[in-house]
Each structure stands twice: as C-alpha cells, then as structure tokens.
Motif scaffolding. Structure first.
Motif, PDB file in Angstrom:
ATOM      1  N   TYR A  52       0.799  -1.585  -0.095  1.00 17.95           N
ATOM      2  CA  TYR A  52       0.428  -0.092   0.112  1.00 17.95           C
ATOM      3  C   TYR A  52       1.232   1.665   0.185  1.00 17.95           C
ATOM      4  O   TYR A  52       0.911   2.396  -1.373  1.00 17.95           O
ATOM      5  CB  TYR A  52      -0.644   0.106   1.375  1.00 17.95           C
ATOM      6  N   GLU A  77      -3.888   8.360 -12.241  1.00 23.45           N
ATOM      7  CA  GLU A  77      -3.561   7.620 -11.404  1.00 23.45           C
ATOM      8  C   GLU A  77      -5.092   6.738 -10.935  1.00 23.45           C
ATOM      9  O   GLU A  77      -5.751   7.627 -10.206  1.00 23.45           O
ATOM     10  CB  GLU A  77      -3.029   7.493 -10.274  1.00 23.45           C
ATOM     11  N   GLU A  78      -5.492   5.499 -11.884  1.00 27.52           N
ATOM     12  CA  GLU A  78      -6.193   5.134 -11.216  1.00 27.52           C
ATOM     13  C   GLU A  78      -7.038   4.859  -9.320  1.00 27.52           C
ATOM     14  O   GLU A  78      -8.370   5.523  -8.114  1.00 27.52           O
ATOM     15  CB  GLU A  78      -6.851   3.737 -11.111  1.00 27.52           C
ATOM     16  N   SER A  79      -5.104   4.440  -8.592  1.00 28.12           N
ATOM     17  CA  SER A  79      -5.103   5.005  -6.781  1.00 28.12           C
ATOM     18  C   SER A  79      -4.234   5.154  -7.338  1.00 28.12           C
ATOM     19  O   SER A  79      -3.250   4.944  -7.509  1.00 28.12           O
ATOM     20  CB  SER A  79      -5.884   4.122  -6.763  1.00 28.12           C
ATOM     21  N   SER A  96      -1.398   5.534  -3.070  1.00 26.28           N
ATOM     22  CA  SER A  96      -0.767   5.603  -2.107  1.00 26.28           C
ATOM     23  C   SER A  96       0.068   5.560  -1.400  1.00 26.28           C
ATOM     24  O   SER A  96       0.818   5.152  -0.903  1.00 26.28           O
ATOM     25  CB  SER A  96      -1.586   4.538  -1.557  1.00 26.28           C
ATOM     26  N   ARG A 136      -3.827  13.109  -3.682  1.00 26.58           N
ATOM     27  CA  ARG A 136      -4.421  11.272  -3.877  1.00 26.58           C
ATOM     28  C   ARG A 136      -4.246  10.706  -2.597  1.00 26.58           C
ATOM     29  O   ARG A 136      -5.441   9.798  -2.711  1.00 26.58           O
ATOM     30  CB  ARG A 136      -4.120  10.641  -5.239  1.00 26.58           C
ATOM     31  N   ASP A 155      -7.092   8.657  -0.586  1.00 28.86           N
ATOM     32  CA  ASP A 155      -7.376   7.380  -0.225  1.00 28.86           C
ATOM     33  C   ASP A 155      -6.808   6.435   0.888  1.00 28.86           C
ATOM     34  O   ASP A 155      -7.567   5.646   1.533  1.00 28.86           O
ATOM     35  CB  ASP A 155      -6.177   6.652  -1.086  1.00 28.86           C
ATOM     36  N   SER A 188     -10.157   7.341   3.118  1.00 34.08           N
ATOM     37  CA  SER A 188     -11.158   6.542   2.817  1.00 34.08           C
ATOM     38  C   SER A 188     -11.368   5.266   3.691  1.00 34.08           C
ATOM     39  O   SER A 188     -12.593   4.732   3.178  1.00 34.08           O
ATOM     40  CB  SER A 188     -11.527   6.272   1.911  1.00 34.08           C
TER      41      SER A 188
END
Length: 842
Positions: free
Chosen positions: A526, A588-590, A592, A806, A810, A813
C-alpha cells in the motif's frame, strides 16, 4: 540431430549482442493473465532443474517415472540406473502420469511458447500430442480406469482452470472446462480476481476430483475442494488451507486419507494428512526444507516425493509406516542420444581460477548443466532473438557436464568488469572435451574511485524450488563478481522464510572478500516497500501492514513510523523497486505510495534507481525530488529470489557500486551509500568527475560558468546513449562509436545554475546479454552549489503536492485502522508533508 544446421541457429538461440532495433523483452508464458509472474511461474509451473521435479509410481509399484533435466526417466526403486524415455528437441518434459495399464505416460511439454499435453507409448516410444494452441496445460492426471483425463489449462481465458476430457487411442475427445469461470468479490493483490482451480487428482473410485481453489480467498492459493466429475455443480470444501500453489492433494488408494503439501504455520513445506471429511491435519514429515509433489504408491504403503533438503531437488520413496526412506539417485544414466563430456576451466586475466555464470546450449537446442548445479531460468526474453528464455548455472571455475554430440554454444559472464566470453564448440560422440575460458578485464580507471559492489535487495529463500543457505549464497555472489549481498528478509504470505538467519553482523559464511548481511524488507504494498539495511538489534515485526482481509489490515504503521524504528537501530532506509511507470497523479486510478512524504520528512536514505521496476520512470521521479534540494543517493537491488529456478535475474544483476576507498566492511558500505558515493547499474560502469569532485560531493562556486569534467564508460554490452543530466535535462550527449563498450573523454561544461548533475547510460531496447528490461546505469548526483537552481522547482513541488492529495484521499477513505489514534497520526503526517510541498511552490 544429424541434420541440425549448427552455428547460425545456435547463435540465435543463446543470448548474444542485440542486433534487432527496438528489441523488447516479454514475460515467459505471457499468455497467462495473472499478476506477479515471478510467483506463480516458480511456485506452480514446472521448471528446468538438474534434479527431479515430479514423479509417479508405475502400476506395479516397482519403479518410478519422473522428470529430470527436462526429460522423462524410468528407474527401478532400489537401483541406481535410470533410462531416459523422452528427449525432445528444443523442449522440456514434465509432470508424468502413468496409465493404469502401464502402457503409456501423459505429460506436459514446454517449447518456449506454451505447455502442451503429450502422451508417450512406453512400448514403441511413439509420442502423440494431445493439446494445441500454445496455452499453458499442466498437471495431467488420468482417471483410475484410464478413460478420462483431468488437467489445468489457461485455454481461452488466460486463467488456470480445471479441464476434463475423454482419452482414447486417437487422443482427447469432448475436452471442456469442468468448473467454468468465477470472479470473486474479494480484492486480491497477488492473484487474479478470477478464481483458479488447480492441483487436480482423482479419487480412487473415479467419481470425484480433488483440487485447490481460492473462492473468496484473498491470500494464498486457497482451499482443498472436491467436485463430482459428472456433476460439476456438486462441489465440497474439504479443508481451509493457506496453500501456496503446490498443495497437490491426493487421496490414498483406500480412500481414507488425503495427502498434501503445506507450510501450515511453518517456514517450509512438508507433507500433511487429512481425511475426505477435512479433519484437523497432522504432519507426516518434518524438517527445515521443502517436500512436494507427493504421490501414493498403488498399494498405499509408500509415498514418493521431491525434496530440496540438500539444496538442489532430489527424489525419495518413504515407507508410510515407519518412515524408512529410499533415495532415488540416477548414478548411471542411459540417454536416448549419444553424449559427450564438456569441461570448462574459467580463469581471469591473471590466470587465476574464478567462478562465473555459464549458459550452455546443446545441439538439441536445450540447456545443459552439471548434474549437481542449480539451473536457473530468466524471467523474460525477446522472441525476435530467442526461441526460449536463457537458462544458466554458476560454475565454480572448473565444471563438467554432459551434452549431446554436435555444435554446443557457451556463454560465460563474471560480473560487469569482464567482457562476456562466447564460443561454439563441436562435440564428438563420446568425447571428453576440455575448453579453457580466459576472461578479459574491462574495468574503470581507479582514478574515478575504488569501488565495491553490492546488491541491496536479495531474498535468499522465498518459496522456490531450491533450499538456499548463506554458504551457497556466498558462492552465487562470488560467481557474479559481487562483493556484498543484503539478504532482505521478508514474508511470503504467512511465512518469513529466512527469519532464523537474522543477525546484526555479517554472516560467518562470508569471507574477507564476500559479505553476506541479513537485513529486512518491510512489506506493505500500500505505502511502498522499504529496504531496512544495517539493522543492529532485531527485525521489525510485524513485517507488513495494510494486508486487507487479515488481522493486520490496518495501514498503520505507515512507512514513516517504520523508518523511525529502523533509524533508531542505526539502519539505512530505502524505497525499493519503486515505479513501473511515470506517475501522473491526476490520472492514477489510485495512489498510495508514500515516498514524497517520507522524503520531505527526512526518512529516506536511498532509492533503488536500478531495480525490479522501470529504471527510466523511477529516475524521472527521482529527478523531481533532487530538483527540490533533497539529497537522495542512487541504490540498486535485483529483488532476486535466489532459491528460484525461474529467477528474477541472478544476484547482482542490479547492483550499486560504492566508493569505499576499497574497504569492504559494513561500516564502509553504509557510509558510502549514505553519502551517495555510488553509481547504480545492470551492466555499464560509469566514472564521473567534475572539478575534481565525484558523486556525493558538492562543487561550490560563487559564479556560474564552465566546469571541467571527466567521464569514463566501461560496459560488457554495447551502450546506445551516454549523457550528462543536469537538473533533469540532458545537457551533453556523447557519441559512442565502435563496439560502444569503452569511452573516455574530458572537457568543459557550461553551467548556469546550481542543482545537481549525474552521468547516465541507457539503451532504447533490451539486450539479451543483460537479463533485465534494458541496459541502464546512473551515478548518484554531484551537487552544484552555484547561484540559482533548477527552474522546475515550483512545478515539481506542485506535482508532489498533487500526489499527496491523492494519497491523503485514499488513506482517509479506509475504514480498517485499528483506532482513531492510528488514523489521525497517519493523516496528519501525510497532510503535513503535502502542505510543506505546497509551500515550496510559492
């Protein structure tokens, strides 16, 4: 083989200098649609080993048919003679299963493109292909009556699915998937979202098939199930089990027990027993090594299995009651073709014996190696240049092997300081051929530094076919002309295979010229993986965080916390295998990865610029951080799983050269890395001097102007580009001519602003002599203390602020923090770092 065309074709099959524009490597078995190819390929797909890899009893229980060296062999138990049954040209045979009448064997054959099922008639020696299409077809198992076959195939989907077919004299009929595709709702990291079904075996009555699947399982290859062969909707879970690709459950002939392989809370796989009802399993065997591919004898009184207790793979038969063991050793081998003996004698420029990495390709287009050597296979290859991946072994200077008569291609490599040695020899039938190998030095002038080389990222044991030890790891290190290895201990799912080796001092298996140091990789995919080098007291546990669907699902501790704990022990903290592509935060889609936050908070001591990632993409992000004034040395690490047969590069494929003044000690290596007196490379050697200063130093001037520079390049392979890069921009490119492996020049460079300067070498495409994406090397920066600085500072600061926006979103959430303290500490750390980047842009 009499009509084989010889030198030209052999040269195309064994890696040589790249001769094709835009040459590109692709993964072995690229048709498989699964992440992390280096795991499933090693742990599941059969690999070429000089020792046995799978076995089955003949119906009378007197002999075994097994795979070894890419051929099928037959050997009577209690005798030491083995007879070769198959020897395909340019292919390798694995996973035999004998028909109930003992007349034929089905098996899986790999030809560089895919794996197909074949059948061998034991009476006539005739071979019949059963599948086609270049899918991956493995683990063939015949039904007890011999009329049906079950196997695993990627046909049509790219996923490992269970197939079944009728089998008769003409081949397969009514071949079909037994279970069909199923997509799990649970998120996975190492496995596809589509469930797999693998490790099939029939129950003795022929009505059901045992298999392993990962229905709603996040980690591990899943649980042991059974399915009715004629009613696939009738499925039953037998045992919940954290298996790792090779459980291979098999029911005893009396249907009372289920034998399977598992690590089951341990660090190594052993054999375990449960029942068809799934009672609590009990171990059948014990030991700090792997036992796998177990098969019952027809009468249920014995078990055959493959072991790596001695390091390489071996085969044994064990009495179920009492445990008496018979080793199956092929002391005498009867080959299908005429053989010759080849002895290599490897020496350096002074005539001294040296170990080296060797690849030998025989006239049969198959790799050859001494019977005791560990065979390794590259993880990718350019299909325009090679028919299959490169296989190689490490030779301790003098080694002897058997190969078929005919043209035999040899490639010898001893690190980066020596030029590759290549020769094709013609072996005569029955010949004992001695081939002297003299290596030629191609090293940097000592005026650029007195270097020691280190691989900062090696896993000594990581679930592979072999059992590695510090003593054997030291031999691998020496063969690659490497001075030091950092065995970064890490978990593989539930296990931490090398944790018993941790110590704060060098391993005694090393020597004055070979350092083996046990360190740690902190595993959170992650936040990004961390290398923790030179821990002085203990490993940090747990070794991971943010493992969803487990008791350690919380993303706390984040990497900044881990870095503080490591620094408290005097360790260096680095980001390892960082980026496979250039990060564009809004797209970016995600996102971290915590790197920017840790850099601005002073937690990062080095970055693996050359490693298991895309070197150019990683360097692009590194340049942005350097532009903001952060002093970040270039490190390098292969991420080599050093006990794999299908290896992610040999140890030292990605290595860092450290100017220690020639000293080889943990303190000297640590100091040089921390100070940035390094260059990182997978082949080219780089020397850089500016105004008498070297990487890690600072050139101070009160005014801009011309700076005197001196550079050198030495490389085992041709280099396309050699460039000086200042503040992220190429300021001087050098034209390389001839073989493009040697270059020296000096001159003046107009420098108008402060900042930093590196020398880098890189190629547009892959070179099959570099077992990596493409040749690449870079020095650490020489820092320029001049008026002004990089013009891109505001945009680079905005870039990392957007990045951390970002990451904050993330991380905020997530609902799996253990408590509000963990959540608040994490988000406060990230927000503070983001705000500091924002302040730098104004």
């Amino acid at each position: 083989m009499q009509g084989w065309r010889g030198l030209a074709i052999l040269a195309a099959l064994l890696p040589g200098p790249a001769g094709v524009a835009n040459a590109e490597r692709e993964a072995v078995l690229k048709q498989v649609d699964l992440p992390h190819t280096y795991y499933w390929r090693e742990l599941y797909i059969p690999q070429l080993t000089t020792g046995p890899s799978s076995a089955v009893f003949t119906p009378d229980g007197k002999a075994l048919i097994y795979s070894m060296g890419g051929s099928l062999w037959r050997q009577t138990i209690g005798f030491d003679e083995a007879v070769e049954l198959t020897h395909p040209i340019g292919a390798y045979d694995y996973q035999p299963d004998v028909s109930p009448d003992g007349r034929s064997v089905v098996f899986s054959r790999y030809n560089g493109a895919g794996l197909e099922l074949w059948r061998l008639d034991l009476g006539t020696g005739g071979e019949q292909r059963l599948t086609s299409g270049d899918a991956v077809n493995v683990e063939p198992r015949l039904s007890p009556d011999g009329k049906r076959i079950a196997w695993v195939s990627t046909q049509g989907t790219g996923h490992f699915n269970l197939f079944i077919a009728d089998i008769g004299p003409d081949g397969l009929r009514n071949a079909r998937p037994l279970l069909g595709e199923r997509q799990s709702k649970i998120s996975r990291y190492y496995y596809s979202t589509y469930d797999h079904a693998l490790n099939p075996s029939w129950t003795p009555d022929g009505k059901r098939i045992l298999y392993v699947t990962n229905n709603e399982v996040a980690w591990g290859t899943g649980d042991i199930w059974s399915v009715a062969a004629d009613h696939p909707s009738d499925r039953r879970k037998i045992l919940s089990e954290e298996t790792s690709w090779s459980a291979r459950p098999e029911m005893s002939p009396d249907s009372k027990q289920v034998l399977f392989a598992s690590y089951h809370g341990r660090q190594w796989r052993q054999l375990w027993l449960t029942t068809p009802d799934g009672v609590a399993p009990l171990p059948l065997t014990f030991g700090d090594f792997d036992l796998s591919s177990a098969r019952w004898s027809p009468d249920g009184e014995r078990v055959a299995y493959v072991s790596n207790e001695g390091g390489n793979t071996s085969l044994a038969v064990r009495e179920f009651i009492g445990g008496a063991t018979t080793k199956i050793v092929a002391k005498t081998r009867h080959y299908k073709s005429t053989q010759a003996r080849l002895t290599l004698d490897i020496r350096d420029e002074q005539g001294r014996s040296v170990p080296a990495r060797v690849a030998v390709l025989g006239s049969d287009r198959r790799a050859a190696a001494p019977t005791s050597s560990w065979m390794h296979a590259d993880d990718g290859f350019d299909r325009a240049l090679q028919a299959s991946e490169t296989h190689y072994f490490h030779c301790p200077s003098l080694c002897t092997l058997e190969a078929p008569a005919g043209d035999t291609a040899i490639w010898v490599q001893h690190g980066f300081r020596y030029l590759p040695w290549r020769q094709t020899v013609k072996l005569a039938a029955g010949e004992n051929r001695a081939v002297p190998v003299k290596l030629h030095l191609n090293d940097l002038p000592s005026s650029f530094g007195r270097w020691r080389s280190a691989d900062l990222h090696v896993h000594m044991n990581y679930g592979g076919a072999y059992r590695n030890t510090p003593e054997h790891l030291a031999k691998q290190t020496q063969a690659e002309d490497l001075d030091a290895i950092y065995n970064v201990i890490v978990n593989k799912e539930e296990r931490v295979p090398d944790i018993g080796y941790f110590r704060g001092t060098p391993d005694p298996a090393g020597s004055a010229e070979t350092l083996i140091m046990h360190s740690q990789e902190f595993h959170t995919s992650y936040w990004g993986h961390l290398g923790l080098l030179h821990l002085s007291d203990h490993m940090l546990t747990p070794d991971f965080s943010a493992y969803q669907h487990t008791a350690l699902a919380s993303p706390y501790p984040f990497n900044g916390v881990v870095a503080d704990l490591a620094h408290a022990q005097g360790a260096l903290v680095g980001y390892v295998h960082p980026f496979d592509w250039a990060i564009d935060p809004p797209k970016e889609e995600s996102l971290s990865n915590e790197l920017p936050a840790d850099v601005i908070n002073g937690k990062v001591d080095y970055i693996e610029i050359v490693g298991f990632a895309d070197h150019k993409s990683t360097a692009e992000i590194w340049y942005r951080l350097l532009n903001l004034g952060f002093r970040l040395p270039a490190g390098a690490g292969t991420d080599a799983m050093a006990n794999y047969a299908s290896l992610r590069g040999p140890v030292g494929m990605n290595r860092v050269f450290l100017d220690t003044g020639g000293e080889l000690s943990p303190a000297a290596l640590r100091k040089a890395l921390k100070e940035g007196r390094t260059f990182a490379s997978n082949g080219p050697l780089l020397g850089l001097e500016v105004e008498g200063k070297h990487p890690g130093d600072t050139v101070g001037r009160k005014t801009a102007g011309k700076l005197r520079f001196r550079i050198a390049l030495r490389s085992p392979v041709a280099v396309d580009h050699l460039e000086l890069v200042q503040n992220g921009r190429v300021v001087k490119a050098f034209a390389l001519k001839g073989d493009r492996r040697n270059f020296d020049t000096a001159g003046e460079l107009q420098v108008d602003t402060g900042g930093w300067l590196v020398l880098r070498a890189w190629n547009d495409g892959s070179d099959p002599q570099v077992l990596d994406l493409y040749p690449y090397a870079t020095t650490s920066p020489i820092y320029l203390d001049l008026p002004g600085g990089p013009s891109s500072v505001p945009s680079d600061a905005d870039y990392f602020a957007a990045w951390l926006d970002r990451v904050v979103a993330d991380a905020g959430s997530r609902a799996d923090y253990r408590n509000d303290r963990e959540r608040n500490a994490t988000l406060d750390y990230l927000r503070n770092a983001r705000d500091r980047f924002r302040s730098m842009s104004h």
